[in-house]
Design a protein around this motif. Structure first.
Motif, PDB file in Angstrom:
ATOM      1  N   PHE A 162       0.836  -1.187   0.000  1.00  0.00           N
ATOM      2  CA  PHE A 162       0.000   0.000   0.000  1.00  0.00           C
ATOM      3  C   PHE A 162       0.873   1.239   0.000  1.00  0.00           C
ATOM      4  CE2 PHE A 162      -2.284  -3.415   2.152  1.00  0.00           C
ATOM      5  CZ  PHE A 162      -3.422  -3.491   1.349  1.00  0.00           C
ATOM      6  N   ASN A 163       0.262   2.375  -0.320  1.00  0.00           N
ATOM      7  CA  ASN A 163       0.995   3.627  -0.436  1.00  0.00           C
ATOM      8  C   ASN A 163       0.290   4.690   0.394  1.00  0.00           C
ATOM      9  OD1 ASN A 163       1.841   6.293  -1.542  1.00  0.00           O
ATOM     10  ND2 ASN A 163       3.003   5.016  -2.953  1.00  0.00           N
ATOM     11  N   LEU A 164       0.997   5.239   1.372  1.00  0.00           N
ATOM     12  CA  LEU A 164       0.422   6.261   2.237  1.00  0.00           C
ATOM     13  C   LEU A 164       0.682   7.648   1.665  1.00  0.00           C
ATOM     14  CD1 LEU A 164       1.463   4.829   5.720  1.00  0.00           C
ATOM     15  CD2 LEU A 164      -0.795   4.755   4.656  1.00  0.00           C
ATOM     16  N   PRO A 165      -0.190   8.606   1.949  1.00  0.00           N
ATOM     17  CA  PRO A 165       0.028   9.959   1.445  1.00  0.00           C
ATOM     18  C   PRO A 165       1.195  10.635   2.149  1.00  0.00           C
ATOM     19  CG  PRO A 165      -1.908   9.887   2.859  1.00  0.00           C
ATOM     20  CD  PRO A 165      -1.463   8.477   2.674  1.00  0.00           C
ATOM     21  N   PRO A 166       1.773  11.660   1.536  1.00  0.00           N
ATOM     22  CA  PRO A 166       2.864  12.398   2.175  1.00  0.00           C
ATOM     23  C   PRO A 166       2.377  13.106   3.441  1.00  0.00           C
ATOM     24  CG  PRO A 166       2.664  12.968  -0.158  1.00  0.00           C
ATOM     25  CD  PRO A 166       1.440  12.197   0.215  1.00  0.00           C
ATOM     26  N   GLU A 167       3.341  13.429   4.289  1.00  0.00           N
ATOM     27  CA  GLU A 167       3.045  14.229   5.470  1.00  0.00           C
ATOM     28  C   GLU A 167       3.889  15.488   5.422  1.00  0.00           C
ATOM     29  OE1 GLU A 167       3.529  12.012   9.052  1.00  0.00           O
ATOM     30  OE2 GLU A 167       2.076  10.457   8.486  1.00  0.00           O
ATOM     31  N   ILE A 168       3.269  16.629   5.694  1.00  0.00           N
ATOM     32  CA  ILE A 168       3.961  17.910   5.645  1.00  0.00           C
ATOM     33  C   ILE A 168       3.594  18.696   6.895  1.00  0.00           C
ATOM     34  CG2 ILE A 168       2.155  18.970   4.233  1.00  0.00           C
ATOM     35  CD1 ILE A 168       4.407  20.590   2.858  1.00  0.00           C
ATOM     36  N   GLN A 169       4.582  19.324   7.500  1.00  0.00           N
ATOM     37  CA  GLN A 169       4.383  20.070   8.737  1.00  0.00           C
ATOM     38  C   GLN A 169       5.152  21.377   8.674  1.00  0.00           C
ATOM     39  OE1 GLN A 169       5.874  18.082  12.199  1.00  0.00           O
ATOM     40  NE2 GLN A 169       5.076  19.599  13.623  1.00  0.00           N
ATOM     41  N   LEU A 170       4.471  22.490   8.898  1.00  0.00           N
ATOM     42  CA  LEU A 170       5.126  23.788   8.933  1.00  0.00           C
ATOM     43  C   LEU A 170       5.863  23.949  10.257  1.00  0.00           C
ATOM     44  CD1 LEU A 170       2.335  26.100   7.454  1.00  0.00           C
ATOM     45  CD2 LEU A 170       4.074  24.781   6.255  1.00  0.00           C
ATOM     46  N   THR A 171       7.104  24.395  10.184  1.00  0.00           N
ATOM     47  CA  THR A 171       7.881  24.613  11.400  1.00  0.00           C
ATOM     48  C   THR A 171       8.102  26.092  11.696  1.00  0.00           C
ATOM     49  OG1 THR A 171       9.945  24.375  10.142  1.00  0.00           O
ATOM     50  CG2 THR A 171       9.060  22.396  11.206  1.00  0.00           C
ATOM     51  N   ASP A 172       8.022  26.954  10.674  1.00  0.00           N
ATOM     52  CA  ASP A 172       8.164  28.386  10.906  1.00  0.00           C
ATOM     53  C   ASP A 172       7.627  29.139   9.688  1.00  0.00           C
ATOM     54  OD1 ASP A 172       9.315  30.595  12.637  1.00  0.00           O
ATOM     55  OD2 ASP A 172      10.293  31.019  10.730  1.00  0.00           O
ATOM     56  N   VAL A 173       6.862  30.181   9.951  1.00  0.00           N
ATOM     57  CA  VAL A 173       6.350  31.053   8.890  1.00  0.00           C
ATOM     58  C   VAL A 173       6.548  32.490   9.347  1.00  0.00           C
ATOM     59  CG1 VAL A 173       4.378  31.695   7.469  1.00  0.00           C
ATOM     60  CG2 VAL A 173       4.631  29.324   8.235  1.00  0.00           C
ATOM     61  N   SER A 174       7.184  33.293   8.506  1.00  0.00           N
ATOM     62  CA  SER A 174       7.444  34.681   8.880  1.00  0.00           C
ATOM     63  C   SER A 174       7.296  35.583   7.656  1.00  0.00           C
ATOM     64  CB  SER A 174       8.851  34.835   9.472  1.00  0.00           C
ATOM     65  OG  SER A 174       9.839  34.430   8.532  1.00  0.00           O
ATOM     66  N   VAL A 175       7.055  36.880   7.919  1.00  0.00           N
ATOM     67  CA  VAL A 175       6.914  37.884   6.872  1.00  0.00           C
ATOM     68  C   VAL A 175       7.990  38.942   7.080  1.00  0.00           C
ATOM     69  CG1 VAL A 175       5.378  39.554   5.772  1.00  0.00           C
ATOM     70  CG2 VAL A 175       4.425  37.484   6.821  1.00  0.00           C
ATOM     71  N   ASN A 176       8.749  39.226   6.010  1.00  0.00           N
ATOM     72  CA  ASN A 176       9.817  40.209   6.143  1.00  0.00           C
ATOM     73  C   ASN A 176      10.242  40.709   4.760  1.00  0.00           C
ATOM     74  OD1 ASN A 176      11.724  41.784   7.486  1.00  0.00           O
ATOM     75  ND2 ASN A 176      13.312  40.207   7.312  1.00  0.00           N
ATOM     76  N   ASN A 177      10.324  42.020   4.598  1.00  0.00           N
ATOM     77  CA  ASN A 177      10.849  42.639   3.377  1.00  0.00           C
ATOM     78  C   ASN A 177      10.176  42.131   2.101  1.00  0.00           C
ATOM     79  OD1 ASN A 177      12.705  44.194   4.864  1.00  0.00           O
ATOM     80  ND2 ASN A 177      14.216  42.521   4.846  1.00  0.00           N
ATOM     81  N   GLY A 178       8.864  42.090   2.122  1.00  0.00           N
ATOM     82  CA  GLY A 178       8.137  41.695   0.930  1.00  0.00           C
ATOM     83  C   GLY A 178       8.178  40.213   0.634  1.00  0.00           C
ATOM     84  N   ARG A 179       8.576  39.415   1.596  1.00  0.00           N
ATOM     85  CA  ARG A 179       8.626  37.969   1.414  1.00  0.00           C
ATOM     86  C   ARG A 179       7.891  37.262   2.545  1.00  0.00           C
ATOM     87  NH1 ARG A 179      14.911  36.346  -0.026  1.00  0.00           N
ATOM     88  NH2 ARG A 179      15.150  37.632  -1.910  1.00  0.00           N
TER      89      ARG A 179
END
Length: 554
Positions: A162-179
């Motif tokens: 069988f094939n399980l779906p990927p797992e993705i986890q955000l560890t940090d999100v920030s906003v700075n200088n237009g990014r």
């Protein structure tokens, strides 16, 4: 000395052609023809369209002018690839002027193929039409291999059924200088190569897919698993996003391993052999008095199959006629905050006179196979897989389950498998029975149509060999002889799927109800259609998702 070097080069080439690798984006970069100093190719692999583009710096075939001067030439080559080979048109461009909007002419002047042996070696075969030039030459990577070998390694999946779906986890999100800068972890049990897409989600729920040309680093395809992935979004340069005039958003990342692309591929995951194995394991009298050992063995088998798919398993016990019945339940939780619930079931008990291959090991096997297939996916809505007990004593397990539900339950639909393995194809034993045919009876309630209509649509579209007879409950008591009936009573859109039971099979409740009497191809078609029905209604995907906390853009 020159001859010796040539011999060594040919030996090296011969060692590499023994292997092949699938073309992947990691092959993009600078390549040289080691036999001819000064020639180079810039190769670009474009995976979504299965295209290869090549810029080839080379020389004129003959000297021109005084002093033996040789003209430099640029050709391009472009075409599609399959496996380890790219088939390309050789193109010469004329006209035009640097930084001027002048017309140019592209002329196909030959053909070429590139076959890749590994991440650093390939073979170029080319033929020019007019100049009568053709040859086969080795190619060697000049630029460093950044991630080709990692992709090749990840394309060797673990040997799992069988094939399980990927797992993705955000560890940090920030906003700075237009990014917007995002760090995340990415994993996949089978080490599949993944495609990462990013979305901005407004507080009102509207979604905006962020174009890849405004994203950098670990995004798009290919991305391999790792704990230190990152990307950033140049949102001030994203003109499409700026038109939205949003300031408060969330970021969603979706990781897709490409396991399945469409509903046909989902339904085709159903295995006839696994259904046969289930029935072979469970058949035998399964009754609290007639054969409690086989009954308990079947319970354990159902639990093991559910636990093997890494689903939480619940044993819902109840007492009837002095013995304990057990409803065995596994749940695939939906990922939507307002997820509804879909049920699929088959009772696993029998009367005392039969090994119950059709009644109802076939239905229990169908439920287990649906569980195996659908548990490989994430879904918007929840799916619950149930083996009901004591159906033969008056639907006791399903009645108890339904009685425990709150009045505001979230059950949106149910598929009940009740004997789904017998067909009458002209054999004498069933020729005189009322329903002596080869269809599955799709019996719906008088108050709902969604499950029935979806089942019919999936069957007609993706399992056309299955003959479906659609029936609406008209009060006939025979339509209430299985575990869907208690759910009709509480207003659930429950679908009763049956081969007709005693209206078709002469083996009903008899010792002859055994695996060798069943049409397992027919049964497989039914399970495929049910799987497609639930996959549609529960909105399954084979992607992993991660959603950030709210962000305010500068």
């Amino acid at each position: 000395m020159k001859k010796t070097l040539t011999t060594l080069l040919l030996l090296c080439i011969s060692q590499h052609v023994l292997a092949e690798i699938e073309i992947n984006p990691g092959l993009s970069g600078s390549w040289i023809i080691p036999e001819t100093t000064g020639q180079a190719l810039m190769i670009d692999v474009i995976t979504p369209q299965n295209l290869v583009f090549v810029g080839w710096f080379t020389f004129a075939p003959v000297s021109s002018g005084q002093g033996g001067f040789v003209d430099h030439r640029w050709f391009t080559a472009q075409g599609s690839y399959d496996g380890h080979v790219a088939e390309l048109d050789l193109v010469q461009t004329s006209g035009g002027l640097f930084n001027q909007n002048l017309s140019v002419e592209n002329q196909i002047i030959g053909r070429a193929t590139i076959s890749f042996e590994d991440c650093s070696h390939a073979t170029l075969n080319y033929s020019f039409d007019d100049e009568n030039l053709s040859s086969t030459v080795p190619l060697q990577r000049f630029s460093n291999d950044v991630f080709c070998q990692s992709i090749v390694d990840s394309q060797t999946p673990q040997q799992t059924e069988f094939n399980l779906p990927p797992e993705i986890q955000l560890t940090d999100v920030s906003v700075n200088n237009g990014r917007v800068h995002i760090e995340y972890r990415l994993s996949d049990a089978e080490n599949d190569v993944m495609d990462i897409q990013a979305y901005a989600i407004h507080e009102n729920g509207q979604r905006y897919q962020i174009p890849l040309n405004n994203l950098r680093r670990d995004v798009g395809y290919p991305v391999i698993a790792g704990d230190d992935k990152s990307l950033y979004w140049l949102y001030l340069e994203d003109t499409g996003f700026q038109q939205q005039q949003w300031s408060d958003i969330r970021i969603e990342l979706i990781a897709d391993d490409g396991f399945v692309d469409n509903m046909q591929e989902i339904v085709d995951l159903v295995s006839e052999q696994r259904l046969i194995n289930d029935i072979n394991t469970m058949q035998g009298v399964r009754h609290h008095q007639g054969n409690s050992i086989q009954l308990e063995s079947t319970r354990n088998y159902i639990r093991q199959q559910m636990q093997g798919r890494q689903l939480p398993v619940e044993n819902q016990s109840f007492i009837y006629q002095g013995s304990t019945g057990v409803n065995i339940i596994a749940t695939l939780d939906g990922n939507d905050d307002n997820a509804q619930m879909y049920l699929i079931d088959g009772h696993y008990d029998t009367v005392t006179t039969t090994p119950g291959a059709d009644d109802n090991a076939s239905g229990t096997a169908g439920m287990l196979e649906a569980m195996r297939v659908l548990s490989q996916f994430n879904s918007k809505h929840s799916i619950r897989f149930i083996g009901f007990d004591k159906e033969e004593l008056g639907l006791r397990g399903s009645r108890f389950y339904a009685s425990q539900l709150p009045s505001n339950h979230n059950i949106a639909g149910m598929i009940n498998f009740e004997m789904i393995g017998y067909t009458c194809r002209g054999q004498a034993e069933c020729a005189d029975f009322p329903n002596a045919d080869t269809s599955i009876y799709n019996i719906k309630s008088s108050f709902a149509t969604t499950l029935s209509d979806t089942f019919n649509t999936i069957g007609n579209t993706h399992v056309p060999a299955l003959k479906i007879t659609a029936v609406t409950d008209d009060g006939d008591p025979n339509f209430r002889r299985s575990d869907h009936a208690p759910f009709w009573d509480i207003g659930v859109d429950a679908l009763f799927l049956t081969d007709g039971a005693n209206f078709r099979t002469p083996h009903y409740h008899r010792p002859s109800d055994q695996l060798d009497k069943l049409d397992t191809e027919f049964m497989t078609q039914i399970v495929k259609t049910a799987v497609g029905t639930l996959a549609t209604l529960a909105e399954v995907t084979h992607s992993g998702t991660a959603l950030s906390e709210p962000l305010t853009l500068q």
